[in-house]
Write a protein that holds these residues in place. Structure first.
Motif, PDB file in Angstrom:
ATOM      1  N   GLY A   1       0.908  -1.183   0.069  1.00 58.46           N
ATOM      2  CA  GLY A   1       0.082  -0.005   0.037  1.00 58.46           C
ATOM      3  C   GLY A   1       0.867   1.109  -0.093  1.00 58.46           C
ATOM      4  O   GLY A   1       0.589   2.488  -0.777  1.00 58.46           O
ATOM      5  N   ALA A   2       2.063   0.992   0.602  1.00 60.16           N
ATOM      6  CA  ALA A   2       2.811   2.336   0.685  1.00 60.16           C
ATOM      7  C   ALA A   2       3.550   2.516  -0.542  1.00 60.16           C
ATOM      8  O   ALA A   2       3.476   3.740  -0.882  1.00 60.16           O
ATOM      9  N   GLN A   3       3.946   1.530  -1.222  1.00 60.96           N
ATOM     10  CA  GLN A   3       4.380   1.817  -2.521  1.00 60.96           C
ATOM     11  C   GLN A   3       3.630   2.072  -3.597  1.00 60.96           C
ATOM     12  O   GLN A   3       4.185   3.079  -4.260  1.00 60.96           O
ATOM     13  N   ARG A   4       2.535   1.691  -3.463  1.00 61.61           N
ATOM     14  CA  ARG A   4       1.515   1.970  -4.460  1.00 61.61           C
ATOM     15  C   ARG A   4       1.180   3.698  -4.255  1.00 61.61           C
ATOM     16  O   ARG A   4       1.151   4.394  -5.118  1.00 61.61           O
ATOM     17  N   LEU A   5       1.009   4.180  -2.904  1.00 63.41           N
ATOM     18  CA  LEU A   5       0.940   5.491  -2.743  1.00 63.41           C
ATOM     19  C   LEU A   5       2.062   6.424  -3.193  1.00 63.41           C
ATOM     20  O   LEU A   5       2.137   7.426  -3.909  1.00 63.41           O
TER      21      LEU A   5
ATOM     22  N   LEU B   1       8.038   6.809   7.003  1.00 61.79           N
ATOM     23  CA  LEU B   1       7.253   6.740   5.651  1.00 61.79           C
ATOM     24  C   LEU B   1       6.659   8.175   5.549  1.00 61.79           C
ATOM     25  O   LEU B   1       6.564   8.396   4.202  1.00 61.79           O
ATOM     26  N   PHE B   2       6.119   8.729   6.366  1.00 66.69           N
ATOM     27  CA  PHE B   2       5.353  10.056   6.092  1.00 66.69           C
ATOM     28  C   PHE B   2       6.529  10.974   5.612  1.00 66.69           C
ATOM     29  O   PHE B   2       6.093  11.765   4.555  1.00 66.69           O
ATOM     30  N   ARG B   3       7.726  11.069   6.048  1.00 65.09           N
ATOM     31  CA  ARG B   3       8.729  11.984   5.641  1.00 65.09           C
ATOM     32  C   ARG B   3       9.121  11.601   4.167  1.00 65.09           C
ATOM     33  O   ARG B   3       9.452  12.474   3.495  1.00 65.09           O
ATOM     34  N   SER B   4       9.270  10.044   3.917  1.00 63.34           N
ATOM     35  CA  SER B   4       9.556  10.029   2.570  1.00 63.34           C
ATOM     36  C   SER B   4       8.762  10.297   1.339  1.00 63.34           C
ATOM     37  O   SER B   4       9.037  10.598   0.431  1.00 63.34           O
ATOM     38  N   LEU B   5       7.408  10.323   2.036  1.00 64.47           N
ATOM     39  CA  LEU B   5       6.398  10.664   0.880  1.00 64.47           C
ATOM     40  C   LEU B   5       6.056  11.951   0.808  1.00 64.47           C
ATOM     41  O   LEU B   5       5.705  12.642  -0.225  1.00 64.47           O
ATOM     42  N   VAL B   6       6.205  12.813   1.789  1.00 63.37           N
ATOM     43  CA  VAL B   6       5.860  14.285   1.538  1.00 63.37           C
ATOM     44  C   VAL B   6       6.898  15.348   1.900  1.00 63.37           C
ATOM     45  O   VAL B   6       6.555  16.508   1.896  1.00 63.37           O
ATOM     46  N   ARG B   7       7.792  14.804   2.590  1.00 65.01           N
ATOM     47  CA  ARG B   7       8.890  15.683   2.847  1.00 65.01           C
ATOM     48  C   ARG B   7       8.575  16.588   4.212  1.00 65.01           C
ATOM     49  O   ARG B   7       7.273  16.804   4.231  1.00 65.01           O
ATOM     50  N   VAL B   8       9.223  17.124   4.946  1.00 68.40           N
ATOM     51  CA  VAL B   8       9.289  18.029   5.842  1.00 68.40           C
ATOM     52  C   VAL B   8       9.992  19.196   5.646  1.00 68.40           C
ATOM     53  O   VAL B   8      11.233  18.983   6.023  1.00 68.40           O
ATOM     54  N   ARG B   9       9.471  20.470   5.650  1.00 70.27           N
ATOM     55  CA  ARG B   9      10.599  21.433   5.542  1.00 70.27           C
ATOM     56  C   ARG B   9      10.873  22.032   7.005  1.00 70.27           C
ATOM     57  O   ARG B   9      11.749  22.520   7.263  1.00 70.27           O
ATOM     58  N   ALA B  10       9.707  22.003   7.721  1.00 66.98           N
ATOM     59  CA  ALA B  10       9.927  22.719   9.178  1.00 66.98           C
ATOM     60  C   ALA B  10       9.145  22.128  10.121  1.00 66.98           C
ATOM     61  O   ALA B  10       7.763  21.668   9.897  1.00 66.98           O
ATOM     62  N   VAL B  11       9.170  22.072  11.417  1.00 65.49           N
ATOM     63  CA  VAL B  11       8.614  21.858  12.597  1.00 65.49           C
ATOM     64  C   VAL B  11       7.756  23.195  13.050  1.00 65.49           C
ATOM     65  O   VAL B  11       8.885  24.161  13.469  1.00 65.49           O
ATOM     66  N   VAL B  12       6.714  23.637  12.911  1.00 64.71           N
ATOM     67  CA  VAL B  12       6.275  24.777  13.569  1.00 64.71           C
ATOM     68  C   VAL B  12       5.978  24.993  14.780  1.00 64.71           C
ATOM     69  O   VAL B  12       6.502  26.143  15.559  1.00 64.71           O
TER      70      VAL B  12
END
Length: 339
Positions: A132-136, A191-202
């Motif tokens: 599922g993660a790979q398909r996403l 997984l979250f970071r690999s998919l959408v990346r994170v620019r900053a912690v607000v």
């Protein structure tokens, strides 16, 4: 992947080795588990590994074997740097259980050692290998979903005091390096970071609820800015009884995608939908290894394939380090907020 049989060693035969042993049994035609390192309970270790696998408490005996090309480090996190550094110095490709080590500085040193010795360093962050993660990832990379507009990650897990945190060292900085973020939610965060990346912690909050007696946090939340500037939210806990699978929800320009445990559901704005069924169990509860080894099998295939083909593994030391840095930032800002 090459058809050559790869000689490997499993360093550590505790609870964390269980999915590795199940995976290696599946891959026995292409992988030769030559050694297992067991510094305690050698008889229990011998019962867990194949009869042909030699069990020893001497790491150097294993590293001196020229037929061992790669090792899996499945010991507690606080031991990773010393054990992995010795393996890397001996020229062995090294796959390390998460996290890299208990502090960011030690994690950075471990990644630096791999670079200096010119051998592969992979990390066991197997959620990336679920179908599922790979398909996403495919849908995001292809643009089929459109740009991400927002993302929410929830890890509503449960660990009891008596069955989990009362055991020696659990939930401590010395043994684990952190609480729910670094020890449990790290898979979903990676997984979250690999998919959408994170620019900053607000902003972030961390806490230890009255449900647990422990040194580290059992609750964390964060407001994030994603790689494309969109907003993101993360909530993780081990205090939500009875616990359920982690959920990643992506609101995209053309669809909403929900990954719950291993199951992906996508609802397109034009009425189309698709699904990839996956495992519901994900590691919540005190039976921490009560899940399928399928993702470990896929991760092992990728890492051993990387060794055979001379390419980087999917989850490199650098990738795991980026996830560790994100967790460190959430914890640091949460502590500063509470001060």
């Amino acid at each position: 992947m090459s058809t050559k049989t790869l000689g490997i060693a499993l360093l550590g035969v505790g609870p964390g080795s269980e999915p590795h042993l199940q995976s290696l049994a599946t891959l026995a035609d292409s992988v030769d588990l030559r050694w297992a390192l067991a510094r305690s309970n050698p008889d229990k270790a011998r019962a867990a590994v194949p009869p042909s696998t030699r069990v020893t408490a001497d790491l150097q005996e294993i590293l001196a074997d020229p037929l061992v090309e790669a090792v899996i480090v499945a010991t507690p996190a606080y031991t990773h740097l010393e054990i992995a550094a010795a393996a890397l110095a001996a020229g062995k490709h090294t796959l390390v259980e998460k996290p890299l080590d208990v502090t960011l500085a030690r994690a950075e040193e471990l990644v630096g050692r791999a670079t200096a010795h010119g051998v592969h360093l992979g990390v066991v962050l197997q959620h990336r290998f679920r179908p599922g993660a790979q398909r996403l990832k495919q849908l995001l990379d292809s643009g089929a979903l459109g740009a991400v507009q927002s993302a929410v990650l929830q890890v509503p897990w449960w660990r009891s005091q008596e069955g989990y945190y009362a055991k020696a060292g659990r939930g401590t900085l010395a043994r684990d390096g952190g609480g729910v973020l670094l020890t449990q939610a790290i898979h979903a965060i990676d997984l979250f970071r690999s998919l959408v990346r994170v620019r900053a912690v607000v902003a972030s909050q961390i806490a230890t609820t009255a449900i647990h007696t422990m040194e580290t946090e059992d609750f964390a939340s964060a407001l994030l800015t994603l790689g494309n500037g969109a907003p993101g939210v993360l909530v993780a806990t081990t205090a939500m009884y009875p616990g359920r699978a982690e959920v990643l929800e992506l609101v995209c320009r053309h669809a909403t995608a929900t990954l719950e445990g291993g199951t992906l559901r996508v609802q397109y704005h034009d009425g189309r939908s698709e699904a990839v069924e996956g495992e519901a169990k994900s590691g919540s509860g005190d039976s921490i290894m009560d899940f399928s080894p399928d993702a470990h099998i896929a991760l092992h295939r990728d890492f051993f394939g990387a060794v055979a083909e001379g390419r980087p593994p999917t989850v490199t030391g650098e990738e795991a380090l980026a996830t560790h840095r994100l967790i460190e930032q959430i914890v640091r800002q949460g502590k500063e907020r509470a001060a």
